[in-house]
Scaffold this active site. Structure first.
Site, PDB file in Angstrom:
ATOM      1  N   GLU A 161      15.368 -21.159  24.347  1.00  0.00           N
ATOM      2  CA  GLU A 161      14.738 -21.512  23.047  1.00  0.00           C
ATOM      3  C   GLU A 161      15.521 -22.477  22.708  1.00  0.00           C
ATOM      4  O   GLU A 161      14.215 -23.594  22.133  1.00  0.00           O
ATOM      5  CB  GLU A 161      14.708 -20.667  21.949  1.00  0.00           C
ATOM      6  N   GLY A 163      17.677  -9.194  22.790  1.00  0.00           N
ATOM      7  CA  GLY A 163      16.889  -9.968  21.789  1.00  0.00           C
ATOM      8  C   GLY A 163      16.303  -9.099  20.632  1.00  0.00           C
ATOM      9  O   GLY A 163      16.640  -8.355  19.615  1.00  0.00           O
ATOM     10  N   GLY A 164      15.042  -8.951  20.721  1.00  0.00           N
ATOM     11  CA  GLY A 164      14.049  -8.039  19.728  1.00  0.00           C
ATOM     12  C   GLY A 164      15.067  -6.892  19.635  1.00  0.00           C
ATOM     13  O   GLY A 164      15.058  -6.499  18.340  1.00  0.00           O
ATOM     14  N   ASN A 208      21.489 -10.534  20.369  1.00  0.00           N
ATOM     15  CA  ASN A 208      21.418 -12.460  19.935  1.00  0.00           C
ATOM     16  C   ASN A 208      20.256 -11.981  19.144  1.00  0.00           C
ATOM     17  O   ASN A 208      19.496 -11.702  18.542  1.00  0.00           O
ATOM     18  CB  ASN A 208      20.851 -13.490  21.010  1.00  0.00           C
ATOM     19  N   TRP A 209      20.860 -12.622  17.760  1.00  0.00           N
ATOM     20  CA  TRP A 209      19.811 -12.063  16.952  1.00  0.00           C
ATOM     21  C   TRP A 209      18.532 -13.451  16.699  1.00  0.00           C
ATOM     22  O   TRP A 209      17.695 -13.297  15.485  1.00  0.00           O
ATOM     23  CB  TRP A 209      20.211 -11.350  15.690  1.00  0.00           C
ATOM     24  N   LYS A 210      19.266 -14.376  17.123  1.00  0.00           N
ATOM     25  CA  LYS A 210      17.976 -15.492  16.753  1.00  0.00           C
ATOM     26  C   LYS A 210      17.921 -15.968  15.597  1.00  0.00           C
ATOM     27  O   LYS A 210      18.876 -15.533  14.270  1.00  0.00           O
ATOM     28  CB  LYS A 210      16.608 -15.238  17.359  1.00  0.00           C
ATOM     29  N   HIS A 250      20.504 -21.524  25.635  1.00  0.00           N
ATOM     30  CA  HIS A 250      18.901 -20.838  25.844  1.00  0.00           C
ATOM     31  C   HIS A 250      18.302 -21.305  25.971  1.00  0.00           C
ATOM     32  O   HIS A 250      18.023 -22.791  25.083  1.00  0.00           O
ATOM     33  CB  HIS A 250      19.115 -19.884  24.809  1.00  0.00           C
TER      34      HIS A 250
HETATM   35  P1  13P Z   1      14.239 -10.211  24.092  1.00  0.00           P
HETATM   36  O1  13P Z   1      14.918  -9.124  24.109  1.00  0.00           O
HETATM   37  O2  13P Z   1      13.517 -10.302  22.662  1.00  0.00           O
HETATM   38  O3  13P Z   1      12.923 -10.559  24.804  1.00  0.00           O
HETATM   39  O4  13P Z   1      14.583 -11.671  23.861  1.00  0.00           O
HETATM   40  C1  13P Z   1      15.720 -11.736  24.975  1.00  0.00           C
HETATM   41  C2  13P Z   1      16.055 -12.970  24.728  1.00  0.00           C
HETATM   42  O5  13P Z   1      15.488 -13.707  24.350  1.00  0.00           O
HETATM   43  C3  13P Z   1      18.136 -12.741  24.588  1.00  0.00           C
HETATM   44  O6  13P Z   1      18.603 -14.127  24.416  1.00  0.00           O
END
Ligand code: 13P
Length: 249
Positions: A96, A233-234, A9-11, A94
């Site tokens: 967020e 994510g990161g 998930n590149w956000k 999600h």
């Molecule tokens: P991180 O791996 O940066 O903690 O993020 C997880 C995430 O929200 C994947 O959707």
């Protein structure tokens, strides 16, 4: 045997050029990937990534879709739009989106309905905040997320859903759930699916873990019997780290 999935998930990160390069870097080693890899870039990059990934086993997902089908909803992207691009996956719920954009259980239920109606495969996120974990109410909380937005679905539809357990306190904090905490919650979720839909569907449903998955903790997290891979994510923004995570399973 359930299929294993590693999704990135590149956000809201990367320029277009960076996104295309990252996809190309991840693709360059795909011959060694034994499991399904999914990349979820920002909406405007989807077409470029589809071109970059033509002929590849790597699949694409969107990070969100609207809770309406079409019409005067400026800035939104609907499930039928994503379906018209032949996109397979979409992340829904999600944390967020739940926290920053106040997406309710009801909104997410509608998004699930629309995604499935248009043939998308939803990756439905659930998970508790730190306060809820401290109060040991994570089971009640996650169960409510499932009941309110997911458990109205038919057997046919639930079978298409991937669940991602992402404890909010572990997202972007560097503080991952321990493998045992992840296993306990994944087992709990599978039991709830079983109580609602029966053991056959529960045994087949894919449950991913998300929250500070890194190359050095991925193998142990993913080795738990109810953890079927990860939503990263990161670490999915760095080709080398993401490849190590893919290969750790
Ligand atoms: P991180 O791996 O940066 O903690 O993020 C997880 C995430 O929200 C994947 O959707």
């Amino acid at each position: 045997m359930r299929q294993k999935i590693i999704a990135g998930n590149w956000k809201m990160n990367l320029t277009l050029a960076e996104a295309v390069k990252l996809a190309a870097d991840i693709k360059s080693d795909e011959a060694s990937y034994k499991h399904q890899v999914i990349l979820c870039p920002a909406f405007p990059y989807l077409t470029s990534l589809q071109n970059e990934l033509k002929g590849s086993k790597i699949k694409l997902g969107a990070q969100n879709c609207a809770d309406r089908e079409n019409g005067a909803f400026t800035g939104e992207v609907s499930a039928p739009m994503l379906a018209s691009m032949s996109l397979p996956y979409v992340i829904i719920g999600h944390s967020e989106r739940r926290i920053y954009y106040h997406e309710s259980h009801e909104t997410l239920k509608e998004k699930m309905n629309l995604a499935l109606r248009y043939g998308l495969l939803p990756i439905f996120c659930c998970g508790e905040t730190k306060d809820i974990r401290i109060d040991e109410k994570q089971g009640v909380y996650v169960n409510k997320q499932l009941e309110e937005s997911l458990f109205h679905l038919s057997d046919d539809d639930i079978a298409k859903v991937v669940i991602a357990y992402e404890p909010v306190w572990a997202i972007g904090t560097g503080l991952n759930a321990t493998p045992q905490q992840a296993q306990d919650m994944h087992h709990f979720i599978r039991e709830k699916v079983s109580a609602r839909y029966g053991i056959g569907i529960a045994e087949r449903i894919i449950i991913l873990y998300g929250g500070s998955v890194k190359p050095d903790n991925a193998a142990e997290l993913f080795s738990q019997s109810d953890v079927d891979g990860g939503l990263v994510g990161g670490a999915s923004l760095k080709a080398d780290d993401f490849k190590k995570i893919i290969l750790s399973i």
